[in-house]
Scaffold this active site. Sequence first.
Site, PDB file in Angstrom:
ATOM      1  N   GLU A  63      -9.819  15.512  -8.914  1.00 60.35           N
ATOM      2  CA  GLU A  63      -9.798  15.961  -7.538  1.00 60.35           C
ATOM      3  C   GLU A  63      -8.376  16.259  -7.088  1.00 60.35           C
ATOM      4  O   GLU A  63      -7.425  15.659  -7.592  1.00 60.35           O
ATOM      5  CB  GLU A  63     -10.390  14.889  -6.631  1.00 60.35           C
ATOM      6  CG  GLU A  63     -11.793  14.545  -7.076  1.00 60.35           C
ATOM      7  CD  GLU A  63     -12.556  13.751  -6.049  1.00 60.35           C
ATOM      8  OE1 GLU A  63     -13.569  13.170  -6.407  1.00 60.35           O
ATOM      9  OE2 GLU A  63     -12.128  13.721  -4.885  1.00 60.35           O
ATOM     10  N   CYS A  92      -1.904  17.048  -2.811  1.00 61.67           N
ATOM     11  CA  CYS A  92      -1.923  15.805  -3.589  1.00 61.67           C
ATOM     12  C   CYS A  92      -2.741  16.083  -4.844  1.00 61.67           C
ATOM     13  O   CYS A  92      -3.920  16.424  -4.753  1.00 61.67           O
ATOM     14  CB  CYS A  92      -2.559  14.697  -2.753  1.00 61.67           C
ATOM     15  SG  CYS A  92      -2.731  13.151  -3.653  1.00 61.67           S
ATOM     16  N   CYS A  97      -7.994   6.394 -14.348  1.00 63.28           N
ATOM     17  CA  CYS A  97      -6.691   5.740 -14.394  1.00 63.28           C
ATOM     18  C   CYS A  97      -6.837   4.375 -15.060  1.00 63.28           C
ATOM     19  O   CYS A  97      -7.832   3.681 -14.860  1.00 63.28           O
ATOM     20  CB  CYS A  97      -6.122   5.565 -12.990  1.00 63.28           C
ATOM     21  SG  CYS A  97      -4.476   4.825 -12.989  1.00 63.28           S
ATOM     22  N   CYS A 123      -5.671  -0.824 -10.159  1.00 65.22           N
ATOM     23  CA  CYS A 123      -5.326  -1.375  -8.837  1.00 65.22           C
ATOM     24  C   CYS A 123      -6.636  -1.648  -8.091  1.00 65.22           C
ATOM     25  O   CYS A 123      -7.502  -0.766  -8.018  1.00 65.22           O
ATOM     26  CB  CYS A 123      -4.454  -0.395  -8.062  1.00 65.22           C
ATOM     27  SG  CYS A 123      -3.011   0.140  -9.004  1.00 65.22           S
ATOM     28  N   CYS A 174      -8.268   0.649  -5.312  1.00 61.63           N
ATOM     29  CA  CYS A 174      -8.258   2.093  -5.557  1.00 61.63           C
ATOM     30  C   CYS A 174      -9.538   2.533  -6.248  1.00 61.63           C
ATOM     31  O   CYS A 174      -9.919   1.984  -7.284  1.00 61.63           O
ATOM     32  CB  CYS A 174      -7.056   2.450  -6.418  1.00 61.63           C
ATOM     33  SG  CYS A 174      -7.108   4.118  -7.051  1.00 61.63           S
ATOM     34  N   GLY A 208      -4.840   8.993 -11.270  1.00 64.37           N
ATOM     35  CA  GLY A 208      -3.973   8.741 -12.416  1.00 64.37           C
ATOM     36  C   GLY A 208      -2.604   8.211 -12.070  1.00 64.37           C
ATOM     37  O   GLY A 208      -2.165   8.262 -10.926  1.00 64.37           O
ATOM     38  N   GLU A 209      -1.940   7.673 -13.080  1.00 69.02           N
ATOM     39  CA  GLU A 209      -0.561   7.179 -12.974  1.00 69.02           C
ATOM     40  C   GLU A 209       0.323   8.219 -13.684  1.00 69.02           C
ATOM     41  O   GLU A 209       0.293   8.332 -14.909  1.00 69.02           O
ATOM     42  CB  GLU A 209      -0.475   5.794 -13.642  1.00 69.02           C
ATOM     43  CG  GLU A 209       0.915   5.333 -14.042  1.00 69.02           C
ATOM     44  CD  GLU A 209       1.935   5.329 -12.918  1.00 69.02           C
ATOM     45  OE1 GLU A 209       1.689   4.705 -11.884  1.00 69.02           O
ATOM     46  OE2 GLU A 209       2.993   5.968 -13.090  1.00 69.02           O
ATOM     47  N   SER A 252       4.595   9.524  -7.582  1.00 68.61           N
ATOM     48  CA  SER A 252       4.300   8.186  -7.102  1.00 68.61           C
ATOM     49  C   SER A 252       3.847   7.337  -8.284  1.00 68.61           C
ATOM     50  O   SER A 252       2.896   7.689  -8.979  1.00 68.61           O
ATOM     51  CB  SER A 252       3.195   8.261  -6.053  1.00 68.61           C
ATOM     52  OG  SER A 252       2.798   6.970  -5.691  1.00 68.61           O
ATOM     53  N   SER A 296       4.525   2.492  -5.555  1.00 73.07           N
ATOM     54  CA  SER A 296       3.434   1.784  -4.872  1.00 73.07           C
ATOM     55  C   SER A 296       3.729   0.299  -4.976  1.00 73.07           C
ATOM     56  O   SER A 296       3.473  -0.302  -6.018  1.00 73.07           O
ATOM     57  CB  SER A 296       2.097   2.069  -5.561  1.00 73.07           C
ATOM     58  OG  SER A 296       1.787   3.421  -5.442  1.00 73.07           O
ATOM     59  N   LEU A 297       4.260  -0.284  -3.928  1.00 73.47           N
ATOM     60  CA  LEU A 297       4.700  -1.681  -4.004  1.00 73.47           C
ATOM     61  C   LEU A 297       3.609  -2.638  -3.486  1.00 73.47           C
ATOM     62  O   LEU A 297       3.148  -3.503  -4.194  1.00 73.47           O
ATOM     63  CB  LEU A 297       6.016  -1.852  -3.238  1.00 73.47           C
ATOM     64  CG  LEU A 297       6.798  -3.120  -3.546  1.00 73.47           C
ATOM     65  CD1 LEU A 297       7.165  -3.213  -5.015  1.00 73.47           C
ATOM     66  CD2 LEU A 297       8.062  -3.183  -2.694  1.00 73.47           C
ATOM     67  N   HIS A 298       3.243  -2.498  -2.242  1.00 70.50           N
ATOM     68  CA  HIS A 298       2.087  -3.168  -1.627  1.00 70.50           C
ATOM     69  C   HIS A 298       2.148  -4.682  -1.465  1.00 70.50           C
ATOM     70  O   HIS A 298       1.307  -5.248  -0.778  1.00 70.50           O
ATOM     71  CB  HIS A 298       0.772  -2.824  -2.344  1.00 70.50           C
ATOM     72  CG  HIS A 298       0.529  -1.358  -2.503  1.00 70.50           C
ATOM     73  ND1 HIS A 298       0.532  -0.484  -1.437  1.00 70.50           N
ATOM     74  CD2 HIS A 298       0.292  -0.596  -3.606  1.00 70.50           C
ATOM     75  CE1 HIS A 298       0.292   0.743  -1.892  1.00 70.50           C
ATOM     76  NE2 HIS A 298       0.153   0.705  -3.194  1.00 70.50           N
ATOM     77  N   ASN A 307      -7.097   2.649   2.987  1.00 68.05           N
ATOM     78  CA  ASN A 307      -8.309   3.464   3.009  1.00 68.05           C
ATOM     79  C   ASN A 307      -9.441   2.669   2.386  1.00 68.05           C
ATOM     80  O   ASN A 307      -9.286   2.142   1.293  1.00 68.05           O
ATOM     81  CB  ASN A 307      -8.096   4.734   2.178  1.00 68.05           C
ATOM     82  CG  ASN A 307      -7.189   5.705   2.877  1.00 68.05           C
ATOM     83  OD1 ASN A 307      -7.322   5.955   4.068  1.00 68.05           O
ATOM     84  ND2 ASN A 307      -6.237   6.247   2.139  1.00 68.05           N
ATOM     85  N   CYS A 350      -5.972   8.407   0.019  1.00 68.38           N
ATOM     86  CA  CYS A 350      -5.493   7.858  -1.250  1.00 68.38           C
ATOM     87  C   CYS A 350      -6.443   6.767  -1.719  1.00 68.38           C
ATOM     88  O   CYS A 350      -6.826   5.908  -0.944  1.00 68.38           O
ATOM     89  CB  CYS A 350      -4.109   7.254  -1.072  1.00 68.38           C
ATOM     90  SG  CYS A 350      -2.979   8.388  -0.300  1.00 68.38           S
TER      91      CYS A 350
HETATM   92  S1  SF4 Z   1      -3.503   3.427  -7.139  1.00 69.14           S
HETATM   93 FE1  SF4 Z   1      -2.791   4.981  -8.607  1.00 69.14          FE
HETATM   94  S2  SF4 Z   1      -2.093   3.779 -10.353  1.00 69.14           S
HETATM   95 FE2  SF4 Z   1      -3.399   2.410  -9.160  1.00 69.14          FE
HETATM   96  S3  SF4 Z   1      -5.440   2.636 -10.080  1.00 69.14           S
HETATM   97 FE3  SF4 Z   1      -5.278   4.096  -8.369  1.00 69.14          FE
HETATM   98  S4  SF4 Z   1      -4.680   6.017  -9.326  1.00 69.14           S
HETATM   99 FE4  SF4 Z   1      -4.213   4.367 -10.771  1.00 69.14          FE
END
Ligand code: SF4
Length: 342
Positions: A91, A104, A111, A115, A118, A161-162, A193, A216-218, A292, A335
């Site tokens: 997407e 984006c 991925c 996380c 996500c 994805g990363e 990112s 992406s720290l969080h 989100n 996101c």
């Molecule tokens: S936030 Fe990014 S790195 Fe983490 S699982 Fe989702 S897509 Fe992968």
Amino acid sequence: MRLIYDLDLPELTSLMIEWGEPVYRAHQIWQRLYRQYWNSSEQFTNIPTSLRDRLAENFEFQALALATALNSSDGQTVKSLFKLQDGRSIEAVLMRYEKRNTLCISSQAGCAMGCVFCATGQMGFKRNLSSGEIVAQVMYYALMLHKETNVVTNVVLMGMGEPFHNYDNTLAAIDRLNDPQGYNFGARRFTISTVGLVPAIRRFAAEKRQINLAISLHAADDALRTSMLPVNKRYPIEELLAACREYIAATGRRITFEWALINEVNDTPEQATLLAKRLKGMLCHVNAIPLNPTQGYSGQATTRERAEKFKQVLESYGIPCTIRLRRGIDIQAGCGQLASKV
Ligand code: SF4
């Protein structure tokens, strides 16, 4: 079949030489691909039919088949679900702002980072995208906006994805889009990112690129961060921030820290204070965004008041912080929501 977008200009030039064509044919093809947004071999009426046919036999021009496109109720966000040649789905999201059109895009199908909040992480890893599949997402929207006499202004690699888990293809795609003889999209208008793959951040720092980097720290302590982002076990916060400092020292560029504000999890004054202490003196900025919602995670978005308080704490330590708007929630395009509807 290989995508036409998988080639860079030197490769296309070598191919023309190999096929016994004049070198200038490579430029003719390249410019129409990236300046006129031509996306089928038949459009290339500027080259002989025999070469057009040979290109069609050897390369796929339609990298992405649009499966569905959803518009948010405010009309400002559009999410496209694309099918790749092998049937996998990815997407990409276009967010229209007053003076910007931010895209984006995805770097992988699925991925591997897992996380917890996500939706893409919840679906697991399928495969890396080729550089051409990454390029094709930008060219798809470039054509769409071109028809409205508009342009893409920013590209963020924050979709599925990363990006640093697919480092070579991601950077090759950016270089291709950056080519002054082609699409000529400035390096500073890209943002990568990452969830914090330390060796890749170090490599990126050593390459001294002008591309923006977001982390992406969080969470500000390892126990909380590991519970949200399993990668933190491998690369804990101090190690990650050391790599970030290396990047800043090597490039002189400001780094962005992303923070999904989750109610009473990481939006507390304690987390804000710890974060501020860790980031003190760093050339950085914190982008905080209310979480989100995703189906597989029970955490809730922070409230406006708590978000403001979080920001105030950071700013009291001199750390700039922006509370971002959530975009496209109604079409699952925020996101971390990219995969959940599919
Ligand atoms: S936030 Fe990014 S790195 Fe983490 S699982 Fe989702 S897509 Fe992968």
